[in-house]
Design a protein around this motif. Structure first.
Motif, PDB file in Angstrom:
ATOM      1  N   HIS A  60       0.840  -1.190   0.000  1.00  0.00           N
ATOM      2  CA  HIS A  60       0.000   0.000   0.000  1.00  0.00           C
ATOM      3  C   HIS A  60       0.881   1.249   0.000  1.00  0.00           C
ATOM      4  CE1 HIS A  60      -2.545  -3.064   2.184  1.00  0.00           C
ATOM      5  NE2 HIS A  60      -3.404  -2.658   1.280  1.00  0.00           N
ATOM      6  N   SER A  61       0.456   2.263  -0.699  1.00  0.00           N
ATOM      7  CA  SER A  61       1.177   3.532  -0.668  1.00  0.00           C
ATOM      8  C   SER A  61       1.140   4.103   0.740  1.00  0.00           C
ATOM      9  CB  SER A  61       0.542   4.522  -1.649  1.00  0.00           C
ATOM     10  OG  SER A  61      -0.761   4.888  -1.202  1.00  0.00           O
ATOM     11  N   ASP A  62       2.056   5.023   1.029  1.00  0.00           N
ATOM     12  CA  ASP A  62       2.087   5.629   2.362  1.00  0.00           C
ATOM     13  C   ASP A  62       0.778   6.334   2.689  1.00  0.00           C
ATOM     14  OD1 ASP A  62       4.650   4.733   2.755  1.00  0.00           O
ATOM     15  OD2 ASP A  62       5.627   6.656   2.305  1.00  0.00           O
ATOM     16  N   SER A  63       0.182   7.000   1.705  1.00  0.00           N
ATOM     17  CA  SER A  63      -1.054   7.739   1.953  1.00  0.00           C
ATOM     18  C   SER A  63      -2.201   6.798   2.311  1.00  0.00           C
ATOM     19  CB  SER A  63      -1.424   8.587   0.730  1.00  0.00           C
ATOM     20  OG  SER A  63      -1.618   7.768  -0.419  1.00  0.00           O
ATOM     21  N   VAL A  64      -2.225   5.612   1.677  1.00  0.00           N
ATOM     22  CA  VAL A  64      -3.252   4.619   1.999  1.00  0.00           C
ATOM     23  C   VAL A  64      -2.956   3.961   3.336  1.00  0.00           C
ATOM     24  CG1 VAL A  64      -4.246   2.398   1.308  1.00  0.00           C
ATOM     25  CG2 VAL A  64      -3.866   4.187  -0.402  1.00  0.00           C
ATOM     26  N   TRP A  65      -1.700   3.578   3.555  1.00  0.00           N
ATOM     27  CA  TRP A  65      -1.308   2.889   4.786  1.00  0.00           C
ATOM     28  C   TRP A  65      -1.640   3.718   6.029  1.00  0.00           C
ATOM     29  CZ3 TRP A  65      -0.554  -1.500   6.979  1.00  0.00           C
ATOM     30  CH2 TRP A  65       0.216  -1.625   8.150  1.00  0.00           C
ATOM     31  N   LYS A  66      -1.464   5.021   5.945  1.00  0.00           N
ATOM     32  CA  LYS A  66      -1.727   5.881   7.102  1.00  0.00           C
ATOM     33  C   LYS A  66      -3.204   5.951   7.461  1.00  0.00           C
ATOM     34  CE  LYS A  66       2.324   8.829   6.392  1.00  0.00           C
ATOM     35  NZ  LYS A  66       2.808  10.191   6.004  1.00  0.00           N
ATOM     36  N   LYS A  67      -4.078   5.551   6.524  1.00  0.00           N
ATOM     37  CA  LYS A  67      -5.517   5.628   6.774  1.00  0.00           C
ATOM     38  C   LYS A  67      -6.184   4.271   6.978  1.00  0.00           C
ATOM     39  CE  LYS A  67      -6.788  10.019   4.630  1.00  0.00           C
ATOM     40  NZ  LYS A  67      -7.796  10.667   3.744  1.00  0.00           N
ATOM     41  N   LEU A  68      -5.536   3.187   6.559  1.00  0.00           N
ATOM     42  CA  LEU A  68      -6.158   1.865   6.635  1.00  0.00           C
ATOM     43  C   LEU A  68      -6.595   1.535   8.058  1.00  0.00           C
ATOM     44  CD1 LEU A  68      -4.039  -0.520   4.377  1.00  0.00           C
ATOM     45  CD2 LEU A  68      -6.375   0.266   4.003  1.00  0.00           C
ATOM     46  N   ARG A  69      -7.803   1.017   8.183  1.00  0.00           N
ATOM     47  CA  ARG A  69      -8.296   0.587   9.492  1.00  0.00           C
ATOM     48  C   ARG A  69      -7.820  -0.839   9.764  1.00  0.00           C
ATOM     49  NH1 ARG A  69     -14.557   2.946   9.344  1.00  0.00           N
ATOM     50  NH2 ARG A  69     -13.955   5.131   9.011  1.00  0.00           N
ATOM     51  N   LEU A  70      -7.505  -1.114  11.028  1.00  0.00           N
ATOM     52  CA  LEU A  70      -7.048  -2.452  11.386  1.00  0.00           C
ATOM     53  C   LEU A  70      -8.175  -3.470  11.316  1.00  0.00           C
ATOM     54  CD1 LEU A  70      -5.019  -4.507  12.543  1.00  0.00           C
ATOM     55  CD2 LEU A  70      -5.704  -3.737  14.826  1.00  0.00           C
ATOM     56  N   SER A  71      -9.302  -3.131  11.899  1.00  0.00           N
ATOM     57  CA  SER A  71     -10.378  -4.106  12.041  1.00  0.00           C
ATOM     58  C   SER A  71     -11.154  -4.281  10.747  1.00  0.00           C
ATOM     59  CB  SER A  71     -11.342  -3.675  13.152  1.00  0.00           C
ATOM     60  OG  SER A  71     -12.329  -4.651  13.365  1.00  0.00           O
ATOM     61  N   SER A  72     -11.260  -5.517  10.285  1.00  0.00           N
ATOM     62  CA  SER A  72     -12.054  -5.784   9.087  1.00  0.00           C
ATOM     63  C   SER A  72     -13.544  -5.639   9.379  1.00  0.00           C
ATOM     64  CB  SER A  72     -11.749  -7.178   8.541  1.00  0.00           C
ATOM     65  OG  SER A  72     -11.923  -8.156   9.535  1.00  0.00           O
ATOM     66  N   LYS A  73     -13.951  -5.830  10.630  1.00  0.00           N
ATOM     67  CA  LYS A  73     -15.332  -5.591  11.053  1.00  0.00           C
ATOM     68  C   LYS A  73     -15.348  -4.530  12.146  1.00  0.00           C
ATOM     69  CE  LYS A  73     -15.577  -9.776   9.031  1.00  0.00           C
ATOM     70  NZ  LYS A  73     -14.380 -10.551   8.634  1.00  0.00           N
ATOM     71  N   ASN A  74     -14.940  -4.942  13.358  1.00  0.00           N
ATOM     72  CA  ASN A  74     -14.845  -4.040  14.494  1.00  0.00           C
ATOM     73  C   ASN A  74     -14.155  -4.810  15.613  1.00  0.00           C
ATOM     74  OD1 ASN A  74     -15.251  -1.829  16.254  1.00  0.00           O
ATOM     75  ND2 ASN A  74     -17.347  -1.519  15.552  1.00  0.00           N
ATOM     76  N   HIS A  75     -13.555  -4.099  16.546  1.00  0.00           N
ATOM     77  CA  HIS A  75     -13.110  -4.662  17.808  1.00  0.00           C
ATOM     78  C   HIS A  75     -13.902  -3.935  18.889  1.00  0.00           C
ATOM     79  CE1 HIS A  75      -9.771  -6.247  15.475  1.00  0.00           C
ATOM     80  NE2 HIS A  75      -9.309  -6.881  16.532  1.00  0.00           N
ATOM     81  N   VAL A  76     -14.624  -4.688  19.713  1.00  0.00           N
ATOM     82  CA  VAL A  76     -15.502  -4.056  20.689  1.00  0.00           C
ATOM     83  C   VAL A  76     -15.304  -4.662  22.076  1.00  0.00           C
ATOM     84  CG1 VAL A  76     -17.255  -3.412  18.987  1.00  0.00           C
ATOM     85  CG2 VAL A  76     -17.431  -5.621  20.141  1.00  0.00           C
ATOM     86  N   ASP A  77     -15.406  -3.797  23.071  1.00  0.00           N
ATOM     87  CA  ASP A  77     -15.391  -4.184  24.485  1.00  0.00           C
ATOM     88  C   ASP A  77     -16.787  -3.886  25.008  1.00  0.00           C
ATOM     89  OD1 ASP A  77     -15.242  -4.254  27.259  1.00  0.00           O
ATOM     90  OD2 ASP A  77     -13.311  -3.219  27.376  1.00  0.00           O
ATOM     91  N   VAL A  78     -17.545  -4.946  25.284  1.00  0.00           N
ATOM     92  CA  VAL A  78     -18.953  -4.813  25.659  1.00  0.00           C
ATOM     93  C   VAL A  78     -19.140  -5.264  27.109  1.00  0.00           C
ATOM     94  CG1 VAL A  78     -21.334  -5.375  25.027  1.00  0.00           C
ATOM     95  CG2 VAL A  78     -19.543  -5.406  23.275  1.00  0.00           C
ATOM     96  N   PRO A  79     -19.286  -4.340  28.043  1.00  0.00           N
ATOM     97  CA  PRO A  79     -19.501  -4.742  29.438  1.00  0.00           C
ATOM     98  C   PRO A  79     -20.925  -5.268  29.639  1.00  0.00           C
ATOM     99  CG  PRO A  79     -18.615  -2.502  29.281  1.00  0.00           C
ATOM    100  CD  PRO A  79     -19.120  -2.893  27.920  1.00  0.00           C
ATOM    101  N   ILE A  80     -21.012  -6.490  30.164  1.00  0.00           N
ATOM    102  CA  ILE A  80     -22.287  -7.111  30.499  1.00  0.00           C
ATOM    103  C   ILE A  80     -22.470  -7.011  32.012  1.00  0.00           C
ATOM    104  CG2 ILE A  80     -23.689  -9.193  30.334  1.00  0.00           C
ATOM    105  CD1 ILE A  80     -22.850  -8.164  27.603  1.00  0.00           C
ATOM    106  N   ARG A  81     -23.584  -6.469  32.460  1.00  0.00           N
ATOM    107  CA  ARG A  81     -23.834  -6.286  33.894  1.00  0.00           C
ATOM    108  C   ARG A  81     -24.477  -7.546  34.464  1.00  0.00           C
ATOM    109  NH1 ARG A  81     -26.279  -1.211  32.506  1.00  0.00           N
ATOM    110  NH2 ARG A  81     -28.204  -1.949  33.464  1.00  0.00           N
ATOM    111  N   VAL A  82     -23.734  -8.234  35.320  1.00  0.00           N
ATOM    112  CA  VAL A  82     -24.195  -9.483  35.922  1.00  0.00           C
ATOM    113  C   VAL A  82     -24.292  -9.302  37.438  1.00  0.00           C
ATOM    114  CG1 VAL A  82     -23.768 -11.948  36.168  1.00  0.00           C
ATOM    115  CG2 VAL A  82     -23.049 -10.770  34.081  1.00  0.00           C
ATOM    116  N   GLU A  83     -25.435  -9.701  38.015  1.00  0.00           N
ATOM    117  CA  GLU A  83     -25.627  -9.575  39.455  1.00  0.00           C
ATOM    118  C   GLU A  83     -25.176 -10.858  40.142  1.00  0.00           C
ATOM    119  OE1 GLU A  83     -29.279  -8.942  42.596  1.00  0.00           O
ATOM    120  OE2 GLU A  83     -29.237  -7.694  40.774  1.00  0.00           O
ATOM    121  N   VAL A  84     -24.242 -10.719  41.078  1.00  0.00           N
ATOM    122  CA  VAL A  84     -23.705 -11.847  41.835  1.00  0.00           C
ATOM    123  C   VAL A  84     -23.708 -11.494  43.315  1.00  0.00           C
ATOM    124  CG1 VAL A  84     -21.735 -13.371  42.206  1.00  0.00           C
ATOM    125  CG2 VAL A  84     -22.225 -12.523  39.906  1.00  0.00           C
ATOM    126  N   GLY A  85     -24.419 -12.291  44.110  1.00  0.00           N
ATOM    127  CA  GLY A  85     -24.446 -12.051  45.551  1.00  0.00           C
ATOM    128  C   GLY A  85     -24.982 -10.687  45.934  1.00  0.00           C
TER     129      GLY A  85
END
Length: 334
Positions: A148-173
């Motif tokens: 890839h050219s430098d101009s393209v490389w500087k803009k390319l996104r890493l994730s082909s879909k997405n990387h997500v951190d999804v907190p799930i709220r779980v009740e314990v005790g």
């Protein structure tokens, strides 16, 4: 679970799911309804802004068992603002941030019986590949120059879909705690040339999680809201997804998946089926392990399995719906 609910055009899947009579969805639902996971990641289900495709599947085939849902935005089929293919034109699917014929193809979704902390979700859809230290930049092996050219490389996104951190709220005790679902679906490490651009992207998409769980102070991991840093050291998590990489065989650069499953914060219990061991997918005649549910090492694992339906049994037709198998891990938070 990779459900392969995608089509050739936007809206096609939602149309097929309408009415609750789609054969593929019915067979997929048989597996899900038998296992009844509390939290479920679906890979390769169309994304639309209102989540209507996900709702059609969850309500029409899963009996509304999952009140908490999120259709995850994706890079697939989203036309980039640079000529990624390098042929002087911009067109789908080759010039999308993630390969796709239309926006939302091959996306991911979360279904949960526990509340999703929507305000605390982190997404890395726009994170640039070049911003990952020691990124495996594709090189043309003939010329020795970057693919890839430098101009393209500087803009390319890493994730082909997405990387997500999804907190799930779980009740314990009587107390509520967050379980972080870390979800992604890296690109297949094939369909490229000797520059191995997809293989290198797959490697670095997996390596992202290694960096994310290794330190909360990594300033280069900047999410889509502008916040920097990885996961806190005391956070419990589960890494899940079709990672398209087997540590022992196949076309991927295996060091990333090998390092992830052996990470000190990860407890790889190697879920198995009786008939096929740790294999989670059938590609032609080749059985591979590419689908993962990896709990953090502070969590207690009660049981695990790869659900591999057998022909002639109730779930046998599920093998016709997708070439991937469901992987589940039962954990205790007490």
């Amino acid at each position: 679970m990779n459900v392969s609910l995608y089509g050739d055009r936007a809206g096609e899947v939602k149309q097929k799911l309408a009415g609750g009579s789609d054969a593929k969805a019915i067979n997929l639902a048989k597996v899900i309804n038998q296992v009844q996971p509390d939290v479920l990641l679906l890979c390769e289900i169309d994304h639309d802004a209102d989540g209507s495709t996900l709702d059609a599947f969850a309500d029409g085939y899963l009996n509304g068992a999952y009140p908490y849902r999120w259709s995850i935005p994706t890079n697939t089929g989203v036309l980039a603002d640079v000529d990624i293919n390098g042929d002087g034109k911009r067109y789908l699917p080759v010039d999308a941030w993630g390969f796709g014929k239309y926006p939302g193809q091959y996306a991911m979704s979360v279904l949960s019986k526990f509340p999703i902390d929507q305000a605390a979700i982190r997404t890395f859809q726009e994170f640039r590949w070049a911003d990952l230290p020691e990124a495996l930049r594709p090189i043309n092996p003939v010329s020795g120059e970057p693919y890839h050219s430098d101009s393209v490389w500087k803009k390319l996104r890493l994730s082909s879909k997405n990387h997500v951190d999804v907190p799930i709220r779980v009740e314990v005790g009587g107390k509520t705690q967050a379980l972080h679902l870390l979800a992604s679906h890296p690109t297949p490490p094939v369909f490229d040339g000797k520059e191995d651009r997809n293989g290198k992207r797959n490697h670095d998409e997996i390596r992202f999680w290694i960096d994310y769980i290794s330190s909360s102070d990594v300033d280069y991991l900047v999410d889509d809201s502008g916040a920097a840093g990885g996961l806190p050291s005391d956070a419990s998590f589960v890494i899940a997804g079709d990672l398209n990489s087997d540590p022992n065989s196949g076309d991927s650069i295996r060091s990333a998946i090998a390092n992830l499953i052996s990470h000190e914060r990860v407890n790889d219990v190697e879920p198995k089926s009786d008939a096929h061991g740790i294999a989670t997918a059938l590609f032609g005649r080749r059985q591979v392990r590419v689908d993962y549910v990896l709990p953090s090492s502070d969590l207690s694992v009660v049981a695990s399995e790869v659900v591999w339906p057998v022909d002639g049994q109730v779930l046998g037709k599920a093998v016709q719906a997708t070439d991937h198998r469901m992987v589940w891990v039962d954990i205790s938070l007490e």
